[in-house]
Write a protein that holds these residues in place. Structure first.
Motif, short mmCIF file in Angstrom:
data_model
loop_
_atom_site.label_atom_id
_atom_site.label_comp_id
_atom_site.label_asym_id
_atom_site.label_seq_id
_atom_site.Cartn_x
_atom_site.Cartn_y
_atom_site.Cartn_z
N LEU A 44 38.03 -9.59 45.16
CA LEU A 44 39.07 -8.75 44.38
C LEU A 44 40.26 -9.72 44.39
O LEU A 44 41.72 -9.49 43.42
N LYS A 45 40.71 -10.01 46.42
CA LYS A 45 41.78 -11.08 46.06
C LYS A 45 41.86 -12.81 44.99
O LYS A 45 42.35 -12.81 44.61
N GLU A 46 40.34 -12.77 44.45
CA GLU A 46 40.36 -14.25 43.85
C GLU A 46 41.35 -13.42 42.31
O GLU A 46 41.85 -14.99 41.80
N THR A 47 40.21 -12.44 41.97
CA THR A 47 40.70 -12.32 40.84
C THR A 47 42.47 -11.94 40.51
O THR A 47 42.83 -11.94 39.45
N PHE A 48 42.54 -11.08 41.65
CA PHE A 48 44.63 -10.90 41.98
C PHE A 48 45.05 -12.67 41.73
O PHE A 48 45.91 -12.30 41.23
N ASN A 49 44.16 -13.22 42.64
CA ASN A 49 45.67 -14.83 42.43
C ASN A 49 45.45 -15.38 40.86
O ASN A 49 46.25 -15.59 40.43
N GLU A 50 44.19 -14.77 40.50
CA GLU A 50 44.05 -15.76 39.05
C GLU A 50 45.00 -14.66 37.98
O GLU A 50 45.17 -15.72 37.32
N MET A 51 44.81 -13.37 37.98
CA MET A 51 45.91 -12.97 37.64
C MET A 51 47.61 -12.39 37.57
O MET A 51 48.20 -12.42 37.24
N MET A 52 47.88 -13.63 38.72
CA MET A 52 49.25 -14.48 38.55
C MET A 52 49.98 -14.91 38.56
O MET A 52 50.94 -15.54 38.81
N GLN A 53 49.12 -15.39 37.84
CA GLN A 53 49.09 -17.23 37.05
C GLN A 53 50.18 -17.54 36.45
O GLN A 53 51.00 -18.14 37.03
N TYR A 54 50.62 -16.18 35.66
CA TYR A 54 51.35 -16.19 34.66
C TYR A 54 52.79 -15.90 35.41
O TYR A 54 53.97 -16.57 35.51
N GLU A 55 53.07 -15.02 36.32
CA GLU A 55 54.55 -14.69 36.83
C GLU A 55 54.32 -16.25 38.14
O GLU A 55 55.49 -16.40 38.22
N LYS A 56 53.47 -16.15 38.72
CA LYS A 56 53.79 -17.63 39.36
C LYS A 56 54.29 -18.71 38.97
O LYS A 56 55.13 -19.02 39.33
N SER A 57 54.31 -19.09 37.81
CA SER A 57 54.41 -19.99 37.21
C SER A 57 56.07 -20.22 36.74
O SER A 57 56.71 -20.79 36.78
N LEU A 58 56.59 -18.80 36.51
CA LEU A 58 57.63 -18.46 35.75
C LEU A 58 58.30 -18.08 37.27
O LEU A 58 59.85 -18.89 37.35
N TRP A 59 58.23 -17.16 38.16
CA TRP A 59 58.76 -17.30 39.59
C TRP A 59 59.33 -18.85 40.16
O TRP A 59 60.39 -18.93 41.04
N GLN A 180 44.21 -7.88 31.26
CA GLN A 180 43.08 -8.95 32.34
C GLN A 180 43.56 -9.56 32.61
O GLN A 180 42.64 -10.76 33.68
N LYS A 181 45.43 -10.63 32.58
CA LYS A 181 44.97 -11.71 32.85
C LYS A 181 46.24 -12.10 33.72
O LYS A 181 46.84 -12.77 34.23
N SER A 182 47.02 -10.51 33.41
CA SER A 182 48.61 -10.57 34.15
C SER A 182 48.41 -9.05 34.83
O SER A 182 48.39 -7.93 34.38
N ILE A 183 49.18 -9.23 35.97
CA ILE A 183 49.57 -8.41 36.98
C ILE A 183 50.02 -7.38 36.47
O ILE A 183 50.15 -5.96 36.88
N SER A 184 51.26 -8.11 36.18
CA SER A 184 52.78 -7.07 35.35
C SER A 184 52.43 -5.99 33.92
O SER A 184 52.47 -5.22 34.02
#
Length: 252
Positions: A44-59, A180-184
């Protein structure tokens, strides 16, 4: 032992290692269950981190307020289309969050409350069946999204949108299967889904013959039978084929 193992989070823990050496079947079963839980939580943690990639890049590029946008209700024969916009904080963490359709009713309700409480800003846009008939479902969906964006307390600097582009003066990224690809986007899908479901449950109480609380306005056999028997009401989308073929209901 069972209680103590519940509070252990790392596989190198000394007590866990002691349990591994214990030959009793009951203890070995506890260790086996611990590993299953550990692997599940790690996934679950790995999936969550994968789904944060768009947000992390923008941050990382100095963009602070990122709004995830999603909608529900494009396909039903009745009820509104509902969009949600959600801006999450940098430290947001909710493992298991994904496309609302993949979550159980209980999980959606639980996640809805957490997202509402922890989001920097959260807003919904609702477009009625009558407006859908006037504009078409695609345009109505975009209008619902714009309503949701305009309702945010904080002005977003970038939009992450599930498979659409909308006409607003804000930089945006359209992501296929974004929920399924972005947490937001996943967070916005939960807010939109729970909001619309609650709307349809209320509608079910108002018009019990149609059982809206069961099918949420979708074209199930039960819904189609009710349409043929009772006719359509103002909450039905008259531009949709199955509704066109029936007469208007007589309601008080």
């Amino acid at each position: 032992m069972k209680e103590k193992l519940l509070h252990i989070s790392e596989p190198e823990d000394s007590f866990l290692n002691e349990c591994k050496q214990d030959k009793r079947k009951g203890v070995q079963k506890l260790v086996e269950n611990w590993w299953k839980r550990y692997e599940h939580e790690r996934a679950l943690k790995e999936t969550f981190n994968e789904m944060m990639q768009y947000e992390k890049s923008l941050w990382e590029n100095g963009i602070h307020y990122i709004a995830g946008i999603d909608e529900v209700g494009r396909g039903p024969l009745a009820g509104p289309v509902v969009a949600a916009a959600v801006i999450l904080p940098v430290d947001f963490y909710l493992p298991g969050l994904t496309d609302s359709k993949k979550l159980s009713h209980q999980k959606r309700e639980e996640f809805y409350s957490i997202i509402k409480e922890e989001a920097i800003s959260c807003s919904v846009g609702i477009v009625s069946a009558k407006e859908i008939d006037a504009w078409n479902i695609y345009e109505a969906t975009k209008k619902a999204m714009i309503k949701a964006i305009n309702g945010l307390e904080k002005s977003p600097e970038h939009l992450l949108i599930d498979a659409m582009k909308i006409d607003v003066p804000i930089k945006q990224t359209s992501i296929i299967k974004g929920d399924q690809k972005s947490i937001s986007i996943a967070a916005s899908s939960v807010i939109a889904k729970v909001t619309r479901d609650n709307y349809m449950k209320d509608l079910g109480s108002k018009y019990p013959n149609y059982f809206f609380e069961k099918h949420m306005g979708y074209g199930t056999k039960e819904h189609l039978v009710a349409l043929e028997k009772y006719g359509y009401i103002e909450e039905h989308r008259q531009s949709f084929a199955p509704v066109k073929s029936v007469t208007k209901a007589r309601t008080k």
